[in-house]
Design an enzyme around this catalytic site. Structure first.
Site, PDB file in Angstrom:
ATOM      1  CB  SER A   1      40.743  38.566  37.027  1.00 12.55           C
ATOM      2  OG  SER A   1      41.307  38.031  38.199  1.00 12.55           O
ATOM      3  CG  ASN A   2      44.145  40.955  40.362  1.00 13.36           C
ATOM      4  OD1 ASN A   2      45.029  40.158  40.646  1.00 13.36           O
ATOM      5  ND2 ASN A   2      43.035  41.084  41.086  1.00 13.36           N
ATOM      6  NE  ARG A   3      50.728  41.242  34.762  1.00 13.16           N
ATOM      7  CZ  ARG A   3      51.920  41.760  34.520  1.00 13.16           C
ATOM      8  NH1 ARG A   3      52.069  43.073  34.521  1.00 13.16           N
ATOM      9  NH2 ARG A   3      52.955  40.990  34.314  1.00 13.16           N
TER      10      ARG A   3
END
Ligand code: CTP
Ligand code: CA
Length: 227
Positions: free
Chosen positions: A33-35
């Site tokens: 995923s990402n931040r």
């Protein structure tokens, strides 16, 4: 009447917002995923609602409360694409704030991947569809599509390129090299680029305020398109 319109400038409009990170499963216990925290997009959804719009929020993974919002929860980019496709026809203003994973795992394992004696492993990724590019052909003349651009360098050039390539009306560019704004923080400073007007800088403000600026600009563009 006039007072009602001044307080509820988005009354009568349908706003579709996407927010948060998509997550792409590797196996039953792992994902990439990402931040993105979803704060900016959720602030946009809440603000659109308080400005009188009828709002649908397509939410990936978010770390903020969604109470009181009309939410379609999704996990992956492919699910977000389907949800957006379903809603887009009835939308007046799209605010695409989600951090969509650019790639997904090529071969999902439905059993937990075990470690072996090897000291390395490789996960192959394949490109996800670009949601904005996929829906660009469906865009009707009166609709306003607003995107976001997360940039660490060459902000203006990169944002303008996305504005054109994704057939957007406006794009709000985020400087992700700054730690005082952006991921997980409560403030943001966005530069909004348009097709045929000067760029607008929001100043460094709470995400609610940045959301309001974007929505009122989108409303102006919508007004121009719809006479
Ligand atoms: N976006 C999208 N579908 C994707 C990736 C991004 O619709 N698969 C949207 C985002 O929601 C955002 C805009 O496109 O509104 C720009 O996203 P960004 O990640 O900044 O740009 P990319 O086109 O993915 O390019 P890159 O990450 O390489 O900078
Ligand atoms: Ca991207």
């Amino acid at each position: 009447d006039y007072v009602f319109c001044a307080e509820k400038p988005l009354a009568g409009l349908k706003v579709l917002v996407t927010a948060g990170a998509t997550s792409e499963p590797i196996d039953p216990v792992r994902f990439i995923s990402n931040r993105s925290s979803g704060k900016m997009g959720v602030a946009a959804a809440r603000k659109a609602q308080s400005l009188g719009a009828e709002v649908t929020l397509v939410a990936g993974s978010v770390s903020v409360n969604l109470d009181g919002l009309n939410v379609v929860k999704v996990q992956t980019a492919l699910e977000m694409l389907e949800a957006v496709k379903k809603e887009i026809e009835s939308t007046d203003i799209l605010v695409m704030a989600a951090a969509v994973a650019d790639f997904r795992i090529a071969e999902y394992s439905d059993t937990k991947i075990k470690k072996t004696d090897e000291n390395e492993m490789t996960i192959r990724l394949v490109k996800n569809p670009d949601i904005l590019k996929e829906i660009a052909p469906l865009k009707k003349a009166g609709q306003v599509f607003a995107g976001f651009a997360a940039e660490s360098d060459n902000l203006a050039a990169n944002a303008r390129k996305k504005l054109n390539e994704k057939n957007l009306d406006m794009i709000a560019a985020n400087d992700i090299s700054r730690s005082d704004i952006g991921f997980g923080t409560d403030e943001n400073e966005l530069t909004v680029f348009f097709r045929d007007r000067e760029a607008v800088n929001t100043g460094k403000v709470p995400k609610e305020k940045a959301a309001e600026t974007i929505l009122l600009l989108a409303k102006e563009v919508h007004g121009k398109k719809n006479g």
